[in-house]
Every structure is written in C-alpha cells, then in structure tokens.
Design an enzyme around this catalytic site. Structure first.
Site, PDB file in Angstrom:
ATOM      1  CD  GLU A  55      15.968  18.082 -21.127  1.00 38.52           C
ATOM      2  OE1 GLU A  55      15.370  17.639 -20.133  1.00 38.52           O
ATOM      3  OE2 GLU A  55      15.626  17.802 -22.307  1.00 38.52           O
ATOM      4  CB  CYS A  83      15.843  11.244 -21.750  1.00 39.96           C
ATOM      5  SG  CYS A  83      16.821  12.041 -23.044  1.00 39.96           S
ATOM      6  CB  CYS A  86      18.627  15.391 -22.022  1.00 37.07           C
ATOM      7  SG  CYS A  86      17.676  15.586 -23.547  1.00 37.07           S
TER       8      CYS A  86
END
Length: 157
Positions: A55, A83, A86
């Site tokens: 990302e 996560c 990101c």
C-alpha cells in the site's frame, strides 16, 4: 468504470510478480476515474525498508503520478487487510474506498508479525471517512500465502 474485482485482480497479479521476485505476498492497486494509476507489490526485503508495504509503495507511486498528496478521487484494492501503518497512510491520502481480500488473521496465520488491530477498528476509532470493503476475492488473495510459502526464498517479518 472499473469494478472492485477487476482492481483486485491487478493487485493479485502484481503480488504474484513480487512473490516471483522473492518478496512477500502482498499487492495493491490504486485507480482514479476507472484507470489504474499505481500498482505495486511489497518490497520490504528488496529495499530493506520495513515500511515498503504494498500500500505504501502504491501510494508513493500514485502521488508521484498525480503530482499531489491527496488522492480523494481514488480507490484502492489491497490483497490483504491493511496494517495500521498502511491504513493510516490511506486515510491521510484521503483515498475514498479501500477494498481488501485476505485478513490480518490470514497474514498472522502465514507467519507475519501482525498487530491485532483490525483496519475497521482503526478507522472507527480515528473517525476516518475512508470506506472499507472486506472480502473482495478473498479466496484468491488467501491463496497468495500458499503460493508464497512454496517459494524457496519466502521470509516473514
């Protein structure tokens, strides 16, 4: 207009390229007005940069492509639930919608050191307007972990 599934298929394709290159099994595609403006896989191992998640690398490329930091007219597809790092970056870029396939639990089961903070919870707690859509081509995205685990150079972090 590009469907979420079409965008996710591009993210899956780039994740497979990353696996072939000895990287981890994550991909992300970003589109604007039905056109892909960035599509990248995770390059953490290649760059020795722990922040070089799919990302993040896709966001960097999309910002360069558009010559701006706000991507408020863009959508993203990530092969795995973003996560916290990101998800925060996608929020700060103001991406309107993030589609994802596999979950953080799938990544943890494959051996990744995931923070057990679901993206939806992060967005809700932070008051984000980013729309999050789970489960897009989930089985195909989960299969990336199996393909990656069969690669002789696979490595978790």
């Amino acid at each position: 207009m590009m469907t979420p599934e079409e965008l996710m298929r591009r993210a899956i394709t780039v994740a497979l390229r990353g696996i072939d290159a000895g990287q981890s099994p994550f991909g992300c595609a970003i589109a604007r007005d039905g056109q892909i403006i960035a599509c990248h896989h995770n390059v953490v191992l290649a760059t020795t940069d722990i922040t070089a998640h799919a990302e993040i690398t896709a966001l960097r490329a999309a910002c360069r492509e558009t010559n701006r930091v706000l991507l408020d007219d863009c959508i993203a597809a990530s092969t795995c639930e973003p996560c916290p790092m990101c998800m925060a970056a996608l929020h700060w870029a103001r991406v309107t919608t993030v589609y994802y396939g596999a979950t953080i639990h799938d990544a943890a089961a494959a051996g990744f050191n995931e923070l057990q903070l679901p993206a939806e919870q992060l967005l809700r707690t932070g008051g984000s307007r980013v729309r999050l859509v789970p489960g897009v081509l989930r089985d195909e995205c989960r299969a990336l972990f199996t393909i990656w685990q069969q690669h002789p150079d696979h490595q978790t972090y």
